[in-house]
Design a protein around this motif. Structure first.
Motif, short mmCIF file in Angstrom:
data_model
loop_
_atom_site.label_atom_id
_atom_site.label_comp_id
_atom_site.label_asym_id
_atom_site.label_seq_id
_atom_site.Cartn_x
_atom_site.Cartn_y
_atom_site.Cartn_z
N LEU A 178 14.33 20.92 37.97
CA LEU A 178 15.17 21.95 38.58
C LEU A 178 15.14 23.20 37.71
O LEU A 178 15.21 23.12 36.48
N ALA A 179 15.03 24.35 38.35
CA ALA A 179 14.95 25.62 37.64
C ALA A 179 16.11 26.52 38.06
O ALA A 179 16.47 26.60 39.23
N THR A 180 16.66 27.22 37.06
CA THR A 180 17.75 28.16 37.30
C THR A 180 17.48 29.44 36.53
O THR A 180 17.20 29.40 35.33
N GLY A 181 17.52 30.57 37.22
CA GLY A 181 17.28 31.83 36.53
C GLY A 181 16.97 32.95 37.51
O GLY A 181 17.45 32.94 38.65
N GLN A 182 16.16 33.91 37.06
CA GLN A 182 15.86 35.09 37.85
C GLN A 182 14.36 35.41 37.78
O GLN A 182 13.69 35.09 36.82
N MET A 183 13.90 36.08 38.83
CA MET A 183 12.56 36.65 38.84
C MET A 183 12.59 37.96 39.63
O MET A 183 13.23 38.03 40.68
N ARG A 184 11.93 38.95 39.08
CA ARG A 184 11.75 40.22 39.79
C ARG A 184 10.28 40.33 40.15
O ARG A 184 9.41 40.29 39.28
N TRP A 185 10.00 40.42 41.43
CA TRP A 185 8.63 40.41 41.92
C TRP A 185 8.39 41.64 42.80
O TRP A 185 8.96 41.77 43.86
N ARG A 186 7.59 42.58 42.27
CA ARG A 186 7.22 43.78 43.01
C ARG A 186 8.44 44.50 43.58
O ARG A 186 8.49 44.83 44.78
#
Length: 279
Positions: free
Chosen positions: A143-151
């Protein structure tokens, strides 16, 4: 997808690459030509590479050959990545210099390969320099928890399914297929991983395939070198695998209606668009 070729340096193919296959099959790729900027832990999962930083080389916080705290990475690394079993972080720039992707998330491993003890995915002999390539599923489910900014668009996620594997060796399969899913509706503990291909064994080649199923704390493994196993794979869009052990039988079918997207894979002539993937 992180990769490094000829890490000792000195050849035309020496260097690293970071690739992302994003939403709607959008694609990003950046090269990391300086192999001296790559680091990896020898006995547990940890690796990273830096292309550029904001601090001088002499600054201890800017040294690329070690893991940085998330705060130090964010403040000092202009472009690069780092990944461990529990944390992934990175930033990739477009050729114009503007940020194209930036991510920082924590992972909670649930299942590797096997029951409670991690096993060799392709058998213990796959760790020896006999088979090419070596292949290990590091995290069949997590399980993954966090953020990503994509384009330019921000994504936040909590307890999203995550998967991780690694390949290594002196050769890549001539042909292969791969399927993975751990996001089954109403079955949060279910993870299915399957792969097959042509691998080198010393001076000859062989066709091999494997299926691994994690479900409610149990692990079910089917390998062509251990059990009855057949598969039919079209050039694109259809995969069917049937395997039978002394206790169980599994029939796994995958269908893709889209055209997918090409990603780069290592060859003796460098990274080439020879793999089609779909999310």
């Amino acid at each position: 997808m992180y990769s490094i070729d000829d890490p000792a340096g000195g050849t035309a193919q020496s260097g690293g690459v970071a690739q992302i296959l994003g939403p709607n099959e959008t694609y990003c790729c950046r090269t990391f030509p300086n192999v001296n900027q790559f680091w990896a832990w020898p006995h547990r999962l940890g690796l990273g590479c830096v292309r550029s930083r904001s601090l001088p080389e002499a600054s201890p916080a800017a040294q690329p050959t070690r893991y940085l705290s998330p705060a130090a990475f964010k403040s000092t690394v202009i472009e690069g990545y780092q990944a461990t079993a529990h944390q992934h972080q990175g930033r990739l720039l477009a050729p114009s210099g503007h940020p194209e992707a930036e991510w920082n998330y924590q992972t909670q491993p649930i299942a590797g390969w096997g029951d409670s003890i991690q096993q060799a995915t392709a058998g213990w002999m796959s760790y020896l320099p006999v088979f090419e390539p070596g292949w290990q599923v590091l995290m069949a489910h997590g399980l993954a928890t966090g953020q990503m900014r994509w384009r330019g668009q921000d994504y936040s996620f909590e307890n999203a399914p995550v998967y991780a594997e690694k390949n290594w060796g002196g050769a890549f399969p001539a042909k292969w297929f791969w399927l993975q899913c751990n996001a089954f509706e109403d079955e949060p503990s279910l993870s299915v991983t399957a792969a097959g291909g042509i691998r080198e064994v010393l001076v000859w080649t062989e066709n091999v395939a494997i299926i691994g199923i994690h479900h409610q704390g149990q692990f079910y493994e089917f390998a062509s070198f251990k059990t009855d196993f057949t598969w039919q794979v079209d050039p694109w869009g259809y995969w069917q695998l049937t395997a039978r052990s002394h206790q169980y039988q599994v029939v796994l079918t995958g269908i893709a209606k889209d055209e997918g997207a090409y990603v780069r894979v290592p060859t003796r002539d460098g990274m080439q668009f020879l793999c089609r993937d779909t999310t």
